[in-house]
Design a protein around this motif. Structure first.
Motif, PDB file in Angstrom:
ATOM      1  N   ASN A  18       0.822  -1.215   0.000  1.00 21.72           N
ATOM      2  CA  ASN A  18       0.000   0.000   0.000  1.00 21.72           C
ATOM      3  C   ASN A  18       0.854   1.263   0.000  1.00 21.72           C
ATOM      4  OD1 ASN A  18      -2.453  -1.328  -0.046  1.00 21.72           O
ATOM      5  ND2 ASN A  18      -2.517  -1.522   2.177  1.00 21.72           N
ATOM      6  N   LYS A  19       2.157   1.106  -0.173  1.00 20.37           N
ATOM      7  CA  LYS A  19       3.074   2.244  -0.141  1.00 20.37           C
ATOM      8  C   LYS A  19       2.839   3.145  -1.356  1.00 20.37           C
ATOM      9  CE  LYS A  19       7.982   3.330  -0.013  1.00 20.37           C
ATOM     10  NZ  LYS A  19       9.338   2.792  -0.103  1.00 20.37           N
ATOM     11  N   ASP A  20       2.708   4.446  -1.104  1.00 13.00           N
ATOM     12  CA  ASP A  20       2.514   5.410  -2.189  1.00 13.00           C
ATOM     13  C   ASP A  20       3.754   5.494  -3.069  1.00 13.00           C
ATOM     14  OD1 ASP A  20      -0.049   6.086  -1.421  1.00 13.00           O
ATOM     15  OD2 ASP A  20       0.579   7.849  -0.281  1.00 13.00           O
ATOM     16  N   VAL A  21       3.529   5.706  -4.343  1.00 17.56           N
ATOM     17  CA  VAL A  21       4.618   5.917  -5.289  1.00 17.56           C
ATOM     18  C   VAL A  21       4.883   7.418  -5.346  1.00 17.56           C
ATOM     19  CG1 VAL A  21       5.361   5.658  -7.686  1.00 17.56           C
ATOM     20  CG2 VAL A  21       3.934   3.897  -6.627  1.00 17.56           C
ATOM     21  N   GLU A  22       6.150   7.795  -5.323  1.00 16.35           N
ATOM     22  CA  GLU A  22       6.510   9.211  -5.353  1.00 16.35           C
ATOM     23  C   GLU A  22       5.972   9.879  -6.620  1.00 16.35           C
ATOM     24  OE1 GLU A  22      10.747   9.692  -4.873  1.00 16.35           O
ATOM     25  OE2 GLU A  22      10.790   7.988  -3.501  1.00 16.35           O
ATOM     26  N   VAL A  23       5.464  11.089  -6.471  1.00 18.65           N
ATOM     27  CA  VAL A  23       4.888  11.827  -7.596  1.00 18.65           C
ATOM     28  C   VAL A  23       5.907  12.002  -8.720  1.00 18.65           C
ATOM     29  CG1 VAL A  23       3.875  14.020  -8.313  1.00 18.65           C
ATOM     30  CG2 VAL A  23       3.197  13.011  -6.157  1.00 18.65           C
ATOM     31  N   ASN A  24       7.156  12.288  -8.380  1.00 16.61           N
ATOM     32  CA  ASN A  24       8.180  12.475  -9.414  1.00 16.61           C
ATOM     33  C   ASN A  24       8.401  11.207 -10.233  1.00 16.61           C
ATOM     34  OD1 ASN A  24       8.589  15.150  -8.786  1.00 16.61           O
ATOM     35  ND2 ASN A  24      10.273  14.727  -7.395  1.00 16.61           N
ATOM     36  N   LYS A  25       8.304  10.045  -9.589  1.00 15.30           N
ATOM     37  CA  LYS A  25       8.440   8.776 -10.312  1.00 15.30           C
ATOM     38  C   LYS A  25       7.266   8.578 -11.266  1.00 15.30           C
ATOM     39  CE  LYS A  25      11.349   6.280  -7.081  1.00 15.30           C
ATOM     40  NZ  LYS A  25      11.521   5.089  -6.251  1.00 15.30           N
ATOM     41  N   LEU A  26       6.062   8.913 -10.805  1.00 13.48           N
ATOM     42  CA  LEU A  26       4.879   8.787 -11.668  1.00 13.48           C
ATOM     43  C   LEU A  26       4.993   9.718 -12.875  1.00 13.48           C
ATOM     44  CD1 LEU A  26       2.073   8.656  -8.958  1.00 13.48           C
ATOM     45  CD2 LEU A  26       2.919   6.758 -10.340  1.00 13.48           C
ATOM     46  N   LYS A  27       5.434  10.933 -12.639  1.00 17.65           N
ATOM     47  CA  LYS A  27       5.590  11.888 -13.738  1.00 17.65           C
ATOM     48  C   LYS A  27       6.644  11.396 -14.727  1.00 17.65           C
ATOM     49  CE  LYS A  27       4.072  16.039 -11.288  1.00 17.65           C
ATOM     50  NZ  LYS A  27       4.455  17.361 -10.786  1.00 17.65           N
ATOM     51  N   GLY A  28       7.716  10.788 -14.214  1.00 15.61           N
ATOM     52  CA  GLY A  28       8.752  10.233 -15.084  1.00 15.61           C
ATOM     53  C   GLY A  28       8.216   9.108 -15.957  1.00 15.61           C
ATOM     54  N   LEU A  29       7.365   8.257 -15.375  1.00 20.78           N
ATOM     55  CA  LEU A  29       6.755   7.175 -16.154  1.00 20.78           C
ATOM     56  C   LEU A  29       5.846   7.715 -17.251  1.00 20.78           C
ATOM     57  CD1 LEU A  29       5.930   4.651 -13.297  1.00 20.78           C
ATOM     58  CD2 LEU A  29       7.588   4.346 -15.144  1.00 20.78           C
ATOM     59  N   VAL A  30       5.107   8.770 -16.935  1.00 23.79           N
ATOM     60  CA  VAL A  30       4.227   9.381 -17.944  1.00 23.79           C
ATOM     61  C   VAL A  30       5.060   9.961 -19.084  1.00 23.79           C
ATOM     62  CG1 VAL A  30       2.595  11.253 -18.371  1.00 23.79           C
ATOM     63  CG2 VAL A  30       2.324   9.811 -16.361  1.00 23.79           C
ATOM     64  N   LYS A  31       6.172  10.606 -18.759  1.00 17.96           N
ATOM     65  CA  LYS A  31       7.036  11.155 -19.809  1.00 17.96           C
ATOM     66  C   LYS A  31       7.577  10.054 -20.714  1.00 17.96           C
ATOM     67  CE  LYS A  31       8.554  15.479 -17.774  1.00 17.96           C
ATOM     68  NZ  LYS A  31       9.692  16.324 -17.433  1.00 17.96           N
ATOM     69  N   LEU A  32       7.945   8.914 -20.123  1.00 18.15           N
ATOM     70  CA  LEU A  32       8.409   7.787 -20.931  1.00 18.15           C
ATOM     71  C   LEU A  32       7.280   7.239 -21.802  1.00 18.15           C
ATOM     72  CD1 LEU A  32      10.614   5.837 -18.382  1.00 18.15           C
ATOM     73  CD2 LEU A  32      11.389   7.086 -20.401  1.00 18.15           C
ATOM     74  N   ALA A  33       6.090   7.146 -21.238  1.00 22.38           N
ATOM     75  CA  ALA A  33       4.945   6.635 -21.998  1.00 22.38           C
ATOM     76  C   ALA A  33       4.638   7.528 -23.198  1.00 22.38           C
ATOM     77  CB  ALA A  33       3.716   6.530 -21.090  1.00 22.38           C
ATOM     78  N   GLN A  34       4.865   8.820 -23.058  1.00 19.20           N
ATOM     79  CA  GLN A  34       4.608   9.748 -24.163  1.00 19.20           C
ATOM     80  C   GLN A  34       5.537   9.489 -25.346  1.00 19.20           C
ATOM     81  OE1 GLN A  34       5.106  13.410 -21.977  1.00 19.20           O
ATOM     82  NE2 GLN A  34       2.900  13.763 -21.900  1.00 19.20           N
ATOM     83  N   LYS A  35       6.659   8.823 -25.107  1.00 24.44           N
ATOM     84  CA  LYS A  35       7.609   8.535 -26.177  1.00 24.44           C
ATOM     85  C   LYS A  35       7.327   7.205 -26.873  1.00 24.44           C
ATOM     86  CE  LYS A  35      11.296  11.240 -24.138  1.00 24.44           C
ATOM     87  NZ  LYS A  35      12.688  11.301 -23.761  1.00 24.44           N
ATOM     88  N   ALA A  36       6.357   6.463 -26.359  1.00 22.84           N
ATOM     89  CA  ALA A  36       6.036   5.167 -26.956  1.00 22.84           C
ATOM     90  C   ALA A  36       5.427   5.379 -28.345  1.00 22.84           C
ATOM     91  CB  ALA A  36       5.052   4.411 -26.069  1.00 22.84           C
ATOM     92  N   PRO A  37       5.808   4.549 -29.304  1.00 26.29           N
ATOM     93  CA  PRO A  37       5.268   4.710 -30.652  1.00 26.29           C
ATOM     94  C   PRO A  37       3.797   4.295 -30.721  1.00 26.29           C
ATOM     95  CG  PRO A  37       6.606   2.735 -30.526  1.00 26.29           C
ATOM     96  CD  PRO A  37       6.736   3.429 -29.208  1.00 26.29           C
ATOM     97  N   SER A  38       3.100   4.857 -31.664  1.00 27.31           N
ATOM     98  CA  SER A  38       1.716   4.450 -31.922  1.00 27.31           C
ATOM     99  C   SER A  38       1.558   4.221 -33.421  1.00 27.31           C
ATOM    100  CB  SER A  38       0.737   5.521 -31.444  1.00 27.31           C
ATOM    101  OG  SER A  38       0.923   6.724 -32.156  1.00 27.31           O
ATOM    102  N   TRP A  39       0.557   3.442 -33.762  1.00 27.94           N
ATOM    103  CA  TRP A  39       0.312   3.115 -35.167  1.00 27.94           C
ATOM    104  C   TRP A  39       0.064   4.395 -35.958  1.00 27.94           C
ATOM    105  CZ3 TRP A  39      -4.225   3.088 -38.294  1.00 27.94           C
ATOM    106  CH2 TRP A  39      -4.056   2.417 -39.506  1.00 27.94           C
TER     107      TRP A  39
END
Length: 62
Positions: A18-39
């Motif tokens: 139940n440990k919260d994930v740090e906001v900065n880590k979540l934001k970093g994951l979102v930035k990486l997801a934005q670089k994922a290719p799409s069809w």
């Protein structure tokens, strides 16, 4: 990381805390997801980060 190494190092996680994930880590994951290719570069995804009361409401806990 090489593709072969990424495949070999892959593992599944089925137990969470139940440990919260740090906001900065979540934001970093979102930035990486934005670089994922799409069809055909259609970029159809939408990402929402919710925490606290908003998350509880989304889960139907309130």
């Amino acid at each position: 990381m090489e593709t072969k190494q990424a495949i070999e190092d892959r593992h599944s996680v089925r137990v969470f805390t139940n440990k919260d994930v740090e906001v900065n880590k979540l934001k970093g994951l979102v930035k990486l997801a934005q670089k994922a290719p799409s069809w055909v570069d259609s970029q159809p995804w939408k990402i929402y980060l919710v925490r606290g009361k908003s998350l509880a409401k989304l889960k139907g806990c309130t």
